[in-house]
Design an enzyme around this catalytic site. Sequence first.
Site, PDB file in Angstrom:
ATOM      1  N   GLY A  72       0.860  -1.189   0.000  1.00  0.00           N
ATOM      2  CA  GLY A  72       0.000   0.000   0.000  1.00  0.00           C
ATOM      3  C   GLY A  72       0.893   1.234   0.000  1.00  0.00           C
ATOM      4  O   GLY A  72       1.859   1.310   0.777  1.00  0.00           O
ATOM      5  N   ASP A  89      -1.397   5.099  -6.067  1.00  0.00           N
ATOM      6  CA  ASP A  89       0.042   4.943  -5.810  1.00  0.00           C
ATOM      7  C   ASP A  89       0.835   6.093  -6.398  1.00  0.00           C
ATOM      8  O   ASP A  89       2.003   6.274  -6.072  1.00  0.00           O
ATOM      9  CB  ASP A  89       0.533   3.617  -6.396  1.00  0.00           C
ATOM     10  CG  ASP A  89      -0.056   2.457  -5.616  1.00  0.00           C
ATOM     11  OD1 ASP A  89      -1.237   2.141  -5.849  1.00  0.00           O
ATOM     12  OD2 ASP A  89       0.644   1.914  -4.750  1.00  0.00           O
TER      13      ASP A  89
END
Length: 368
Positions: free
Chosen positions: A55, A249
């Site tokens: 993550g 991201d």
Amino acid sequence: MNVNNKHYRTIWINEKSPKTVRIIDQRGLPNKFIVETINSVEQMAVAISDMHLRGAGLIGVAGAFGMYLAVLEASRGNSFDKRLKAFADRLQRTRPTAINLTWAIQRQLNAIRNVHSMADKINTSLETAHLIANEDIASCLEIGKHGFSLLKKIASRKKKGPLNILTHCNAGWLAFVDYGTATAPIYLAHEKGLNLHVWVDETRPRNQGSKLTAWELQQHGVPHTVIADNTGGHLMQQGLVDVVIVGSDRVTADGHVTNKIGTYLKALAAHDNGVPFYAAFPSSTFDWKTKNMRDIPIEERDPREVKMIEGWRNNKQVEVALTPKNSPAANYGFDTTPNRLVTGLLTERGLCNANRKSIARLFPQHGA
Ligand code: MRU
């Protein structure tokens, strides 16, 4: 967030041995809750690249704590600067797409460079790692508040039934230090009594949705349903999705959103069905430099992750094959959703449109 009534962050300094770091090893979830102790830069690098933790936000914070371990290790020998640079490069190479990693390592290098004694370098790198972790939490909380206002507005237009939210991959607290981004508004809305339900994409090949997001939501009592990745379009056609919220991201200064593979297809389906599509992320996820979205590095992982699937039988983790032994497989980790398909960006500073002008209004120091 709480696990079995105990509050956890996803990463923290080991109180009993403050020269080591502890993380939740996510590979055991949802079946086993495992805490791993990280003793060295190399161990942190492996934890990032083999996805013991993952993550974008958490990868950045892990990079920051990795740099603290790097200072400790480099301080034990000669050629401090050279060794520190080698450790920074090692951490940097672990995962290419989440820009939070580059951002955190660079911030650590700047902070360490600005102090001179070894004791100061050690203290500064530890303080900076804590600062980055605490900022990550504060950003997620703000994203939660802005996102909650948005969810309330969308829910108020509904005549009946729960607000149906679709999310992809895991942009939950496990992907950050606490709260998450896509999930922060969901947790807050649920806490405040908004009637909602979450569609959770399983997210092949590593199934972060079915393993991690579902586990998080279940722990917090949020109504949810796991769906196969290809289901979202059908649900949207049936009017069963009111809003899509994903994490990211990397987001360019023009508002193009790179996120877990499959996000682009959800955005296309959302656009075709008039369903609003939002990306939620802290400003450490902005890539202010890359102009062409095709230049964003897209991680390609081991094809084995596509050819095999992991699960649990009798409490034991097992792996089984899904494809003919000799069929080649490709494993692209991320895709980029062009800004024209993105309804809005949710950051700690609020909501903006996915274009350069609107982003620059929220972040004038990076303005076009
Ligand atoms: O490969 P992962 O599990 O690190 O990818 C995670 C995602 O793509 C998330 O959706 C993303 O990081 C955005 S929120 C942190």
